[in-house]
Design a protein around this motif. Sequence first.
Motif, PDB file in Angstrom:
ATOM      1  N   THR A  58       9.085   3.721 -24.345  1.00  0.00           N
ATOM      2  CA  THR A  58       9.883   2.900 -23.429  1.00  0.00           C
ATOM      3  C   THR A  58       9.033   1.838 -22.726  1.00  0.00           C
ATOM      4  OG1 THR A  58       9.541   4.592 -21.705  1.00  0.00           O
ATOM      5  CG2 THR A  58      11.560   4.727 -23.044  1.00  0.00           C
ATOM      6  N   SER A  59       7.757   2.107 -22.570  1.00  0.00           N
ATOM      7  CA  SER A  59       6.837   1.136 -21.972  1.00  0.00           C
ATOM      8  C   SER A  59       5.432   1.411 -22.487  1.00  0.00           C
ATOM      9  CB  SER A  59       6.863   1.225 -20.440  1.00  0.00           C
ATOM     10  OG  SER A  59       6.315   2.470 -20.009  1.00  0.00           O
ATOM     11  N   LEU A  60       4.534   0.466 -22.281  1.00  0.00           N
ATOM     12  CA  LEU A  60       3.165   0.648 -22.744  1.00  0.00           C
ATOM     13  C   LEU A  60       2.486   1.826 -22.047  1.00  0.00           C
ATOM     14  CD1 LEU A  60       0.729  -0.275 -24.398  1.00  0.00           C
ATOM     15  CD2 LEU A  60       0.204  -1.929 -22.593  1.00  0.00           C
ATOM     16  N   THR A  61       2.684   1.943 -20.757  1.00  0.00           N
ATOM     17  CA  THR A  61       2.060   3.044 -20.024  1.00  0.00           C
ATOM     18  C   THR A  61       2.606   4.395 -20.491  1.00  0.00           C
ATOM     19  OG1 THR A  61       3.690   2.714 -18.270  1.00  0.00           O
ATOM     20  CG2 THR A  61       1.538   1.662 -17.995  1.00  0.00           C
ATOM     21  N   SER A  62       3.913   4.465 -20.742  1.00  0.00           N
ATOM     22  CA  SER A  62       4.508   5.712 -21.245  1.00  0.00           C
ATOM     23  C   SER A  62       3.994   6.048 -22.638  1.00  0.00           C
ATOM     24  CB  SER A  62       6.035   5.590 -21.273  1.00  0.00           C
ATOM     25  OG  SER A  62       6.545   5.344 -19.991  1.00  0.00           O
ATOM     26  N   PHE A  63       3.837   5.032 -23.464  1.00  0.00           N
ATOM     27  CA  PHE A  63       3.319   5.240 -24.824  1.00  0.00           C
ATOM     28  C   PHE A  63       1.913   5.823 -24.795  1.00  0.00           C
ATOM     29  CE2 PHE A  63       0.490   3.182 -27.977  1.00  0.00           C
ATOM     30  CZ  PHE A  63       0.851   3.917 -29.090  1.00  0.00           C
ATOM     31  N   LEU A  64       1.029   5.250 -23.978  1.00  0.00           N
ATOM     32  CA  LEU A  64      -0.346   5.736 -23.905  1.00  0.00           C
ATOM     33  C   LEU A  64      -0.408   7.161 -23.362  1.00  0.00           C
ATOM     34  CD1 LEU A  64      -2.115   2.497 -22.574  1.00  0.00           C
ATOM     35  CD2 LEU A  64      -2.171   3.412 -24.912  1.00  0.00           C
ATOM     36  N   LEU A  65       0.400   7.439 -22.364  1.00  0.00           N
ATOM     37  CA  LEU A  65       0.415   8.780 -21.776  1.00  0.00           C
ATOM     38  C   LEU A  65       0.903   9.820 -22.779  1.00  0.00           C
ATOM     39  CD1 LEU A  65       0.075  10.632 -19.328  1.00  0.00           C
ATOM     40  CD2 LEU A  65       2.421  10.024 -18.650  1.00  0.00           C
ATOM     41  N   SER A  66       1.993   9.516 -23.501  1.00  0.00           N
ATOM     42  CA  SER A  66       2.523  10.477 -24.472  1.00  0.00           C
ATOM     43  C   SER A  66       1.574  10.648 -25.652  1.00  0.00           C
ATOM     44  CB  SER A  66       3.901  10.022 -24.966  1.00  0.00           C
ATOM     45  OG  SER A  66       3.810   8.791 -25.662  1.00  0.00           O
ATOM     46  N   SER A  67       0.887   9.589 -26.055  1.00  0.00           N
ATOM     47  CA  SER A  67      -0.087   9.698 -27.147  1.00  0.00           C
ATOM     48  C   SER A  67      -1.224  10.639 -26.758  1.00  0.00           C
ATOM     49  CB  SER A  67      -0.652   8.318 -27.489  1.00  0.00           C
ATOM     50  OG  SER A  67       0.354   7.457 -27.974  1.00  0.00           O
ATOM     51  N   LYS A  68      -1.696  10.480 -25.529  1.00  0.00           N
ATOM     52  CA  LYS A  68      -2.798  11.319 -25.076  1.00  0.00           C
ATOM     53  C   LYS A  68      -2.380  12.790 -25.001  1.00  0.00           C
ATOM     54  CE  LYS A  68      -6.838  11.951 -22.962  1.00  0.00           C
ATOM     55  NZ  LYS A  68      -8.099  11.288 -23.036  1.00  0.00           N
ATOM     56  N   ARG A  69      -1.188  13.030 -24.522  1.00  0.00           N
ATOM     57  CA  ARG A  69      -0.727  14.405 -24.341  1.00  0.00           C
ATOM     58  C   ARG A  69      -0.438  15.095 -25.671  1.00  0.00           C
ATOM     59  NH1 ARG A  69       3.566  13.907 -19.235  1.00  0.00           N
ATOM     60  NH2 ARG A  69       1.980  13.716 -17.584  1.00  0.00           N
ATOM     61  N   ASN A  70       0.026  14.349 -26.661  1.00  0.00           N
ATOM     62  CA  ASN A  70       0.495  14.948 -27.899  1.00  0.00           C
ATOM     63  C   ASN A  70      -0.473  14.801 -29.066  1.00  0.00           C
ATOM     64  OD1 ASN A  70       3.135  15.738 -26.861  1.00  0.00           O
ATOM     65  ND2 ASN A  70       3.613  13.556 -26.835  1.00  0.00           N
ATOM     66  N   VAL A  71      -1.673  14.287 -28.807  1.00  0.00           N
ATOM     67  CA  VAL A  71      -2.582  14.045 -29.920  1.00  0.00           C
ATOM     68  C   VAL A  71      -3.018  15.353 -30.584  1.00  0.00           C
ATOM     69  CG1 VAL A  71      -4.638  13.990 -28.420  1.00  0.00           C
ATOM     70  CG2 VAL A  71      -4.665  12.809 -30.629  1.00  0.00           C
ATOM     71  N   ASP A  72      -3.243  16.396 -29.804  1.00  0.00           N
ATOM     72  CA  ASP A  72      -3.646  17.672 -30.394  1.00  0.00           C
ATOM     73  C   ASP A  72      -2.521  18.276 -31.235  1.00  0.00           C
ATOM     74  OD1 ASP A  72      -6.159  17.577 -29.264  1.00  0.00           O
ATOM     75  OD2 ASP A  72      -5.552  18.647 -27.447  1.00  0.00           O
ATOM     76  N   TYR A  73      -1.294  18.132 -30.759  1.00  0.00           N
ATOM     77  CA  TYR A  73      -0.144  18.631 -31.520  1.00  0.00           C
ATOM     78  C   TYR A  73      -0.042  17.898 -32.859  1.00  0.00           C
ATOM     79  CZ  TYR A  73       4.740  19.097 -32.953  1.00  0.00           C
ATOM     80  OH  TYR A  73       5.886  19.309 -33.668  1.00  0.00           O
ATOM     81  N   ALA A  74      -0.239  16.586 -32.833  1.00  0.00           N
ATOM     82  CA  ALA A  74      -0.147  15.805 -34.067  1.00  0.00           C
ATOM     83  C   ALA A  74      -1.263  16.193 -35.046  1.00  0.00           C
ATOM     84  CB  ALA A  74      -0.224  14.315 -33.740  1.00  0.00           C
TER      85      ALA A  74
END
Length: 577
Positions: free
Chosen positions: A4-20
């Motif tokens: 939805t926004s650049l800040t949201s994208f970066l935050l979700s990427s950081k949180r979900n990188v291990d899951y991916a």
Amino acid sequence: MDITSLTSFLLSSKRNVDYALNKTSGDIHAVLGNEAVDLDSAVSSVVTAYYIAHSTYKEEKENKSEEKQSFVISVINCTRQDLPLRTEVVFFLKDNGIRVEDLICRDEIDLNRIHVSGRLRLTLVDHNVLAPVDLYLTPSICRVIDHHKREKSVDRRDTIELVGSCCTLVAQIVLNLIQNDHVVTRLLYGTIILDTYNFSDAAQRTTAKDLAIAEKLEEILYGIPGAGNRDKLFNALIHARADVSSLIPPDLLRKDAKVLRTPDISIVLPAVPLLVEEFLKLPKVLEALKSCLRTTFSNVIVVICFSVNETSGELTKGIIVFSDSIRIAKQISNPLEKSELDLRLVRSSTDNQSVLFVYHQGNIGLSRKFILPFLATYFEGKANQMDPTSWTGDSSPVTAFPSISYTSVHHLGVGDPVSECGSTTNSAYNSCPYTPQNSSIEPPDGPSIHTHFLPSFNSREMLERIELKRGKLRGYDRTDDELRPSYPFTPKNSYVESSFEALYQANQIDRVQSGRIIDSDLVVRKLLQNPRNDSPISSSNSSKSQSVIKLNPEDSLTPNCPEVCGHTFNLLRPAKD
């Protein structure tokens, strides 16, 4: 993944990188900037990843693919420990509401693991060839967005164009996406201004495309092209880049340093945004210099100091040469003082106790971009001591780069940190062919590399000396009359028995003519002329039949050929089937 926004994208990427990473399906698309991690590299990586995430989401939504969803991340190509050293990057991201804690640094993700699994897709921004330590990832590259000269020709969907900033090319690609996103727009806009040095004609970094894209971004931000306060934004970024008040001397020396390694010497060249006097007044600076030598396994350190006056814009430069050995320090100081680069160095002080040479640089137009390759060529010339033209067989100069290793202290270092009016980690200038090339807008007939070669020995004279030495080593230091090609190798100072050679040859001829030795050529001719008398010979050890050719002494092979050893001469050979 939240886009939805650049800040949201970066935050979700950081949180979900291990899951991916732990998933067994779905690609992981990483956007990797260059090792300099300047503002251009960092912003290009973040914005491009955000754009790819939008495009991928739209494509997967249309195809209704749930099982193999791609995961997109931006990778900052430095360690978490080194990120605070990029002061302008930290400042500008925070100024636009982005937390540096939400960024994924290179040491926080295992790209090799993803590559081995076959799930990695890699987009390079702000460089088009991976660093040597990352070459194994080359098969995973799917796209390149870069403003440097293409180093390798590949059949791939790349966007490579020589402009002032990589963000210019990124903005051109994502322009439709960012119409209503002022965060992304301002990130791109500020980076272009910094990389082009506020579109300065003197800096020669601006192209028509840079200016056109900047005006479109200004229209999005302010409604009118040219309405933005470029000077204010540029000065803020310059100040943030030069603000090293929170850094101690070891950090300053590590912030942007390159290492030059030759067979004779290893040189570390840090760029420090301070005047030489200011740097030397810092606490425990000598200890920091010695520590830098140890940690980089170098013999000498050449600190490139520079400072820009915020009021007048005047650029001041200086050089510090430091080593534990006065001999090694002079190996650097002497060629720099006498070099054809015309650095116009003025030695301000010398501390023999600590082997410290301090210079003010009169020619501020020459940066590390020129000093480093000059030193490389100088030490390469010392190693070879040969004229480059001697290898071509004609008088045309050879375009050759030193076969010397260049690295950065912690795999940082491309860009031109001390170029005129430039950034400490600016990517707009080309460091050298050994790093990802930067897009300096040079004149078409720019400076020739040949002007930096030191004079070499005359090749003809050198070859004559080599041949003379080689002859002496063989022992052939005699007159032309004494040298005969028929003589075998003779150790130096030994006597060549020429009379014995002549006697030997005469004796051989006499033995043949007198019949004391059989000439094999005459034997063969005789056999071919006379018919053979074959007779089988049985043998207990062989089942093969053989024929006997009997040669009597009466059948003379030569007019004076006697009996050989008083016996009949028999020649045995296998009979034909």
